[in-house]
Design a protein around this motif. Sequence first.
Motif, PDB file in Angstrom:
ATOM      1  N   TRP A   5      -3.091 -69.582-111.002  1.00  0.00           N
ATOM      2  CA  TRP A   5      -4.358 -69.234-111.644  1.00  0.00           C
ATOM      3  C   TRP A   5      -5.334 -70.379-111.428  1.00  0.00           C
ATOM      4  N   VAL A   7      -8.417 -72.372-113.187  1.00  0.00           N
ATOM      5  CA  VAL A   7      -8.979 -72.602-114.517  1.00  0.00           C
ATOM      6  C   VAL A   7     -10.203 -73.488-114.381  1.00  0.00           C
ATOM      7  N   VAL A  95      -9.830 -68.175-115.003  1.00  0.00           N
ATOM      8  CA  VAL A  95     -10.307 -68.246-116.376  1.00  0.00           C
ATOM      9  C   VAL A  95     -11.280 -69.409-116.486  1.00  0.00           C
ATOM     10  N   LEU A 131     -11.888 -64.058-116.167  1.00  0.00           N
ATOM     11  CA  LEU A 131     -11.982 -64.083-117.620  1.00  0.00           C
ATOM     12  C   LEU A 131     -12.888 -65.239-118.025  1.00  0.00           C
ATOM     13  N   VAL A 182      -6.458 -65.224-124.846  1.00  0.00           N
ATOM     14  CA  VAL A 182      -6.727 -65.311-123.411  1.00  0.00           C
ATOM     15  C   VAL A 182      -5.468 -64.959-122.618  1.00  0.00           C
ATOM     16  N   MET A 186      -4.513 -62.130-119.762  1.00  0.00           N
ATOM     17  CA  MET A 186      -3.928 -62.498-118.475  1.00  0.00           C
ATOM     18  C   MET A 186      -2.603 -61.781-118.227  1.00  0.00           C
TER      19      MET A 186
END
Length: 201
Positions: A5, A7, A95, A131, A182, A186
């Motif tokens: 992911w 971030v 995110v 997100l 969150v 996910m």
Amino acid sequence: MATRWVVGITGASGAIYGVTLCRQLLDAGFHLHLVVSDAGWRVLKEELGWDAARRIDALQSAFGESMQDGRLTYHPLNDIGASIASGSFRCEGMVVIPCSMGTMSAIANGASGNLLTRAADVMLKEGRPLLLVPRETPLHAIHLENMLKLSRLGVRIIPAMPAFYNGPQSLEDIVNFMAGKVMDSMGVSHNLYKRWGESND
């Protein structure tokens, strides 16, 4: 290969949300690619006491072995040639937590002036999950219009609005609730807060 992911941490208040999410995801075995805006570093300094002048040292202090073993990869904001700037980079999604209104505006209008906004733009063009966790109050019409625009594009908007039905007893409980919400979006399992209707046992 571990699930990856991206971030992003930006200059909205609430840097602890981003740090907590990163720690939870790393503990769960994910590989993270982290980007922090310059204003994000300022907030990390002001709210968490991080040494923004020694960024790699600050990250190593916060995330320890995850930096050393490669599970957390840090990308400087202006490294527009980083792997996450390309649609060919394989990851689950991105995110931005917390997400400032300035960053949200840039993403909503396709302004890819740095690596963080470029990575978000990649998520949109590749149809991957994006997100955003905005932390601002009050909100004016431009903020709301940007959120609506992004929501219509499939972006998940998760405002930093903690709940109290789970009976938080500390600031950590409140932060964990938001990190958990969150992670719910996910699709990542966790035990960060008691869900509505769950037993107290």
